[in-house]
Design an enzyme around this catalytic site. Structure first.
Site, short mmCIF file in Angstrom:
data_model
loop_
_atom_site.label_atom_id
_atom_site.label_comp_id
_atom_site.label_asym_id
_atom_site.label_seq_id
_atom_site.Cartn_x
_atom_site.Cartn_y
_atom_site.Cartn_z
N CYS A 6 1.84 -1.34 14.86
CA CYS A 6 2.45 -0.66 16.00
C CYS A 6 3.91 -0.38 15.69
O CYS A 6 4.64 -1.26 15.23
CB CYS A 6 2.35 -1.43 17.30
SG CYS A 6 0.67 -1.72 17.84
N ARG A 20 2.82 2.58 10.83
CA ARG A 20 2.52 1.29 11.44
C ARG A 20 1.32 1.34 12.37
O ARG A 20 0.88 0.31 12.88
CB ARG A 20 3.74 0.78 12.21
CG ARG A 20 4.93 0.49 11.32
CD ARG A 20 6.02 -0.17 12.12
NE ARG A 20 5.61 -1.47 12.59
CZ ARG A 20 5.83 -2.61 11.95
NH1 ARG A 20 6.46 -2.60 10.81
NH2 ARG A 20 5.42 -3.74 12.45
N TRP A 30 -1.58 0.76 16.95
CA TRP A 30 -2.73 0.34 16.16
C TRP A 30 -3.51 -0.57 17.09
O TRP A 30 -3.08 -1.68 17.41
CB TRP A 30 -2.28 -0.41 14.90
CG TRP A 30 -3.40 -0.70 13.95
CD1 TRP A 30 -3.92 0.15 13.02
CD2 TRP A 30 -4.14 -1.91 13.84
NE1 TRP A 30 -4.94 -0.46 12.34
CE2 TRP A 30 -5.10 -1.73 12.82
CE3 TRP A 30 -4.10 -3.14 14.50
CZ2 TRP A 30 -6.00 -2.73 12.44
CZ3 TRP A 30 -4.99 -4.13 14.13
CH2 TRP A 30 -5.93 -3.91 13.11
N ASN A 89 4.09 -5.01 20.48
CA ASN A 89 3.46 -5.17 19.16
C ASN A 89 3.04 -6.62 19.07
O ASN A 89 3.86 -7.51 19.25
CB ASN A 89 4.49 -4.81 18.07
CG ASN A 89 3.96 -5.02 16.68
OD1 ASN A 89 2.76 -5.19 16.48
ND2 ASN A 89 4.85 -5.01 15.71
N GLY A 90 1.76 -6.87 18.82
CA GLY A 90 1.28 -8.25 18.74
C GLY A 90 0.06 -8.45 19.62
O GLY A 90 -0.60 -7.47 20.00
N GLU A 92 -7.27 -3.94 -7.99
CA GLU A 92 -6.30 -3.05 -7.35
C GLU A 92 -6.75 -1.58 -7.44
O GLU A 92 -6.62 -0.82 -6.47
CB GLU A 92 -4.92 -3.25 -8.00
CG GLU A 92 -3.84 -2.30 -7.53
CD GLU A 92 -3.55 -2.34 -6.03
OE1 GLU A 92 -4.05 -3.24 -5.33
OE2 GLU A 92 -2.86 -1.42 -5.56
N LYS A 96 -7.28 0.81 -4.22
CA LYS A 96 -6.61 2.11 -4.03
C LYS A 96 -7.64 3.19 -3.74
O LYS A 96 -7.46 4.01 -2.86
CB LYS A 96 -5.80 2.51 -5.29
CG LYS A 96 -4.49 1.84 -5.49
CD LYS A 96 -3.42 2.15 -4.49
CE LYS A 96 -3.44 1.22 -3.31
NZ LYS A 96 -2.79 -0.03 -3.37
N GLU A 111 -9.53 2.58 -0.13
CA GLU A 111 -8.80 2.69 1.14
C GLU A 111 -8.34 4.12 1.43
O GLU A 111 -8.15 4.47 2.58
CB GLU A 111 -7.64 1.70 1.21
CG GLU A 111 -6.54 1.95 0.23
CD GLU A 111 -5.44 0.89 0.27
OE1 GLU A 111 -5.26 0.27 1.32
OE2 GLU A 111 -4.77 0.70 -0.75
N HIS A 167 -24.04 -10.61 -14.44
CA HIS A 167 -24.51 -11.71 -13.60
C HIS A 167 -24.95 -11.22 -12.23
O HIS A 167 -25.06 -12.02 -11.30
CB HIS A 167 -23.42 -12.79 -13.47
CG HIS A 167 -23.06 -13.40 -14.79
ND1 HIS A 167 -23.90 -14.25 -15.47
CD2 HIS A 167 -21.98 -13.23 -15.58
CE1 HIS A 167 -23.32 -14.61 -16.62
NE2 HIS A 167 -22.16 -13.98 -16.71
N LYS A 180 0.41 0.12 8.00
CA LYS A 180 1.26 -0.60 7.05
C LYS A 180 1.88 -1.77 7.80
O LYS A 180 2.15 -1.68 8.98
CB LYS A 180 2.36 0.35 6.56
CG LYS A 180 2.93 -0.11 5.23
CD LYS A 180 3.60 1.03 4.52
CE LYS A 180 4.07 0.61 3.15
NZ LYS A 180 2.99 0.52 2.17
C1 F6R Z 1 -2.91 -1.62 0.10
C2 F6R Z 1 -1.90 -2.17 0.96
C3 F6R Z 1 -2.12 -3.50 1.59
C4 F6R Z 1 -0.84 -4.33 1.50
C5 F6R Z 1 -1.02 -5.64 2.28
C6 F6R Z 1 0.19 -6.54 2.14
O1 F6R Z 1 -2.53 -0.40 -0.45
O2 F6R Z 1 -0.89 -1.56 1.19
O3 F6R Z 1 -3.19 -4.16 1.01
O4 F6R Z 1 -0.55 -4.58 0.16
O5 F6R Z 1 -1.23 -5.36 3.62
O6 F6R Z 1 1.36 -5.90 2.55
P1 F6R Z 1 2.78 -6.48 2.21
O7 F6R Z 1 3.02 -6.31 0.76
O8 F6R Z 1 3.71 -5.71 3.07
O9 F6R Z 1 2.74 -7.94 2.58
#
Ligand code: F6R
Length: 592
Positions: free
Chosen positions: A2, A28, A71, A97-98, A470, A474, A477, A493, A587
């Site tokens: 949020c 966010r 969010w 937010n929360g 990773e 990428k 997502e 396995h 994010k």
């Molecule tokens: C993936 C991504 C998330 C963040 C995760 C941790 O592309 O962005 O998996 O890496 O939410 O975020 P931070 O690094 O801000 O703790």
């Protein structure tokens, strides 16, 4: 999660400013957005579901405004559930937010006392509680902040709230757990969940601490301790990021901009983070055990750090997901070192678990991108990534920046930090080349050939194993293609049962001791019809496609990250998705 933005001051275009601020914060949460301003003694609100995009506001001119991008946690994605929420009288607007954990009891009691609810959100209880407190007190700004603190004390859980009051014409906020930054501009005062959104107004920030509240008037900000209600002298920090860094600068989206920023970020770390890395290495040397903790992409960086420390410096470090570390930390005590990796410095699963480790006496180091973040303030030792604002929801440049800091640290432990700095320079040059030569187009062509497939597999061994995880993250997502990363040896396995003719399978094959065994795995999937995309310095018969890169020994992982980022990006475009704002994500994950 949020986004929150508020302004009070001399300017009369508060609605436009708030809308613009929300556009900066949309990463966010983008389920809905809304803005509140006062008009003729009442709050007026504009709110809509969906992304804010190119939205414009029709709200009247005002010197104060408050907005939110959502969010969703409690209540579906509807206009009704979008913030701001109002009290029964229309005097107050609330954004949040929360999660208010005791919202059910509060709602029941408020209903019994005659309040009418119009949404399904936990947030709305805050508006009605504040309504009662404001009615008990008066109409002044001081009454508002006292009412906000009394209200905030009744909330359980980790929350940040902000209120706009038409009577005093002021903003008030309080926080516990979720971030809130206050900005001091020459023409007014601001608040936001991330200070990146404030940069075009000011670089003078106050980071609200846990259980603190703030009153924003046109002339200044007063900070309070929520427990005692007493004022605290606000600490003002001048942050180093600039507004230009948060712009698209000619790129079509933030994902491609941030992918292209990686060479610059790596060079900067090679030049400017040597002392920080040496200090972190010193902490590892003194510790009796080291834990690397992160979530999502940061967890993959933590896992890569485990390999780097073992291979370069012969040091055992344990890696844990932030959301799981709390369940493992009971044995931690003085002498242990927890290194938390977090771009935002606000990820609640990381913050909560490392806070627990700290309570048990462990030393806390943080590798984070955001100065002043919760993690930054909590840690005993901080390494700032210096990657600049990361606006795409996907982590790209912050990931390779974390790998760079860990590489420097591992080499510092072995007394060879200059060698690591040199490797980072070479990695920067190699990434620059990959982003501009035929390889970028080649990856786009690969994406063209596979974008209709629904499943993909990525294998790597040793230091390439976290890179396989990773790469898979990428791809899935941003493109919503189901991609799974595996340790190459685990394939036979069980997972190999999933391979069918045409299954795209990426094989990460650097020039190290993992190569031969990894290629055997690649051959095994190819024999079952998979289309193998090899990423590594040397060509091989196992590959249908080959994306070559320079052999950079332990820095090869950093370069290996790029093809996965590009492939995810092109797959997303081909499948018609917005690379900056994948569905359901946000994010900075500040709720559990
Ligand atoms: C993936 C991504 C998330 C963040 C995760 C941790 O592309 O962005 O998996 O890496 O939410 O975020 P931070 O690094 O801000 O703790």
């Amino acid at each position: 999660m949020c986004g929150i933005f508020g302004y009070v001051g001399a300017r009369s275009d508060a609605p436009g400013m708030v809308l613009h601020g929300l556009k900066q914060l949309e990463y966010r949460g983008y389920d809905s957005w809304g803005i509140a301003v006062p008009k003729d003694g009442k709050i007026v609100v504009e709110k809509r579901t969906g992304k804010i995009g190119q939205a414009e506001t029709t709200l009247p001119a005002s010197h104060v405004g408050l907005g939110h991008t959502r969010w969703a946690t409690h209540g579906g994605v509807t206009d009704q559930n979008a913030h701001p929420h109002l009290d029964c009288t229309g005097r107050l607007a609330i954004i949040h937010n929360g999660i208010v954990q005791n919202h059910r009891e509060l709602r029941r009691d408020l209903r019994d006392r005659g309040h009418t609810f119009v949404s399904e959100t936990d947030t709305e209880v805050v508006a009605h509680l504040l309504e009662e407190e404001c009615a008990r007190l008066g109409d002044s700004a001081e009454d508002l902040i006292q009412a906000v603190m009394t209200t905030f004390r009744q909330l359980k859980g980790l929350n940040a709230i902000a209120a706009l009051d038409v009577r005093s014409g002021c903003l008030a906020a309080a926080k516990n757990g979720s971030p809130m930054t206050l900005g001091w501009a020459t023409d007014g005062m601001l608040l936001a969940s991330d200070y990146a959104a404030l940069l075009e107004h000011t670089r003078q920030m106050t980071f609200l601490d846990e259980n603190q509240a703030a009153l924003l008037t046109p002339d200044g900000i007063a900070v309070y301790d929520v427990a005692t209600g007493q004022t605290i002298t606000p600490e003002i920090t001048e942050v180093s990021w600039s507004a230009e860094q948060a712009d698209l600068q000619g790129f079509p989206d933030f994902m491609s901009k941030e992918i292209h920023e990686q060479p610059h970020v790596l060079r900067r770390i090679a030049r400017e983070r040597l002392d920080d890395a040496r200090a972190l290495a010193g902490l590892i040397r003194e510790a009796n055990e080291t834990h690397l903790v992160g979530c999502g992409t940061a967890a993959h960086a933590a896992m890569a750090g485990q390999y780097l420390l073992a291979r370069v410096a012969g040091r055992r470090a344990f890696y844990a997901n932030g959301s799981e570390f709390g369940y493992l930390e009971k044995f931690l005590g003085p002498g242990a070192l927890a290194i938390a990796l977090s771009q935002s410095g606000e990820t609640i699963d990381v913050i909560d678990s490392v806070r627990g480790a700290k309570r048990r006496g462990a030393t806390l180091a943080a590798v984070t991108n955001v100065e002043g973040s919760t993690l930054y303030r909590l840690a005993d030792h901080v390494v700032l990534l210096g990657a600049g604002p990361e606006r795409c929801v996907l982590a790209t440049k912050s990931f390779t920046a974390k790998l760079a800091v860990l590489l420097l640290t591992a080499y510092a432990l072995d007394g060879r930090i200059e060698q690591a700095a040199d490797l980072l320079e070479q990695a920067a040059t190699e990434i620059e080349a990959m982003l501009s030569d035929w390889r970028r187009d080649y990856i786009r062509q690969i994406a063209d050939q596979i974008y209709l497939r629904e499943h993909m597999y990525i294998i790597g061994r040793g230091p390439s194993y976290p890179m396989a995880l990773e790469t898979a993250l990428k791809i899935k997502e941003v493109s919503y293609v189901h991609a799974e990363g595996f340790a190459g040896g685990e394939l036979k396995h069980g997972v190999i049962a999933l391979i069918e003719p045409g299954s795209p399978c990426i094989a990460l094959a650097p020039n190290d001791e993992t190569r031969d065994d990894l290629l055997s795995g690649a051959m095994e999937v190819r024999a079952r019809g998979a289309t193998v995309i090899g990423i590594g310095p040397r060509e091989d018969d196992a590959f249908d496609f080959h994306v070559p890169h320079a052999d950079l020994s332990e820095a090869s992982s950093i370069v290996q990250a790029i093809p996965g980022q590009l492939l995810g990006y092109y797959l997303a475009l081909l499948r018609g998705h917005d690379p900056d704002k994948p569905r359901n994500l946000a994010k900075s994950v500040t709720v559990k």
